[in-house]
Design a protein around this motif. Sequence first.
Motif, PDB file in Angstrom:
ATOM      1  N   UNK A 101     -47.826   2.677 -51.801  1.00  0.00           N
ATOM      2  CA  UNK A 101     -48.141   2.437 -52.326  1.00  0.00           C
ATOM      3  C   UNK A 101     -48.035   1.095 -52.907  1.00  0.00           C
ATOM      4  N   UNK A 102     -47.359  -0.246 -52.685  1.00  0.00           N
ATOM      5  CA  UNK A 102     -47.298  -0.874 -53.749  1.00  0.00           C
ATOM      6  C   UNK A 102     -47.656  -1.369 -54.508  1.00  0.00           C
ATOM      7  N   UNK A 103     -47.579  -1.970 -55.196  1.00  0.00           N
ATOM      8  CA  UNK A 103     -48.445  -2.303 -56.297  1.00  0.00           C
ATOM      9  C   UNK A 103     -48.708  -3.504 -55.949  1.00  0.00           C
ATOM     10  N   UNK A 104     -50.336  -4.338 -56.693  1.00  0.00           N
ATOM     11  CA  UNK A 104     -50.723  -5.037 -56.370  1.00  0.00           C
ATOM     12  C   UNK A 104     -50.941  -5.528 -57.533  1.00  0.00           C
ATOM     13  N   UNK A 105     -51.990  -7.088 -57.030  1.00  0.00           N
ATOM     14  CA  UNK A 105     -52.848  -7.554 -58.789  1.00  0.00           C
ATOM     15  C   UNK A 105     -53.736  -7.782 -58.429  1.00  0.00           C
ATOM     16  N   UNK A 106     -55.360  -7.194 -58.158  1.00  0.00           N
ATOM     17  CA  UNK A 106     -56.024  -7.211 -57.624  1.00  0.00           C
ATOM     18  C   UNK A 106     -56.656  -6.413 -56.625  1.00  0.00           C
ATOM     19  N   UNK A 107     -56.616  -7.302 -55.551  1.00  0.00           N
ATOM     20  CA  UNK A 107     -56.932  -7.154 -54.061  1.00  0.00           C
ATOM     21  C   UNK A 107     -55.277  -6.947 -53.069  1.00  0.00           C
TER      22      UNK A 107
END
Length: 373
Positions: A16-22
């Motif tokens: 569940x790593x962080x994302x910026x958009x996709x």
Amino acid sequence: MINTNEISKLGFGLMRLPKIGAEFDVEQIKMMVDSYIKAGGNYFDTAYIYQGSEAVSKEVLISRYPRESFKLATKMYIPQGKPKTKDEMEVYFNEQLEKTGAEYFDFYLMHGVASEKAYRTFCDSGFFEFVAQKKADGKIRHNGFSFHGDPKLLNLILDEQPQTEFVQIQINYADWDSTVIYSKELYKISMERNIPIIVMEPVKGGILANVSSRIEEILKKAEPNKSIASWAFRYVASLDGVMTILSGMSNMEQMNDNLSTFDNFQPLSKDGQETISKVIEIMYGSKPILCTSCRYCIEGCPKQIDIPKIFSLTNSIRRTPGDRLVKVFYSQIPQDNNASACIECKKCEKICPQHLPIVDLLKEAAVELTKDN
Ligand code: SF4
Ligand code: SF4
């Protein structure tokens, strides 16, 4: 044989790593990795089916730290009833090595076995012989499996696969007495057989970190300086035989909170255990849907229903009946993909590791998220 003392109690789950958009938020993930390692963390858990996770682990970890300074776990997923050939497993495994750049895997798992049929599919593929060969070749250090089945199946697999070095099972305080997840029974079996345990879903996909205001009040009153999530981690970390506890952290804040929980760790006291019992009583009173948001069910849904999102909204409305905002969020889901769009094919139920009766729950959700209070 695994030297469990070499493994940090907090494991970093890369699901569940962080994302910026996709896209992955690589800079934030690097900071999380750095903080984790600096605090003594060394266990990283990825998987082929955690989209992009293996590849990003190369960028944020493997290319930046000496290979022997951390442990990397990954898994092979073989869909139930669709055995792979040896050549297909070879391609899959080589792809994993290439994506991660890891050269070898410290821990290699049969991914998410939930039924005897799923287990037999691995057997029919020759998976266990394949893993034995990779161990002999130095490409795998330790073999085990992640498990979502019942106690009978766990015993069966451990009887048939005595070379198993560790098991990864779901343990958290909400599931301890569950007759669907069987945390307590699975834990006992592993302990009796002296098999090191990797705990997954210690906060039940975030459910035990986002509790109702009533539960929050109880936990804060008991220990004002401890975070809500820390209760869940301390509950499992207080159990003997637990080698590491995976946390699928999604931002720096969660990382810092977890590191502080495990820094000078203190097991839950008797009072703490009693507080948890009270919380469980209240929690089950609101009948939450115990979905961990793993999202395994989504890909095969012909109606592209975002099942975990709908369940999360349903839990919100159950915790705070009449919350208009929740209903507004639900109304923004297109009709073709909302809870009522389900055609009851049950593809999702076959894959759900939490064994949720998704079709019936969607029917309940459709009513609860649209009714006028
Ligand atoms: S039963 Fe409903 S939610 Fe599940 S896969 Fe089929 S259409 Fe989707
Ligand atoms: S319904 Fe089951 S498979 Fe789908 S996200 Fe929730 S726990 Fe995962």
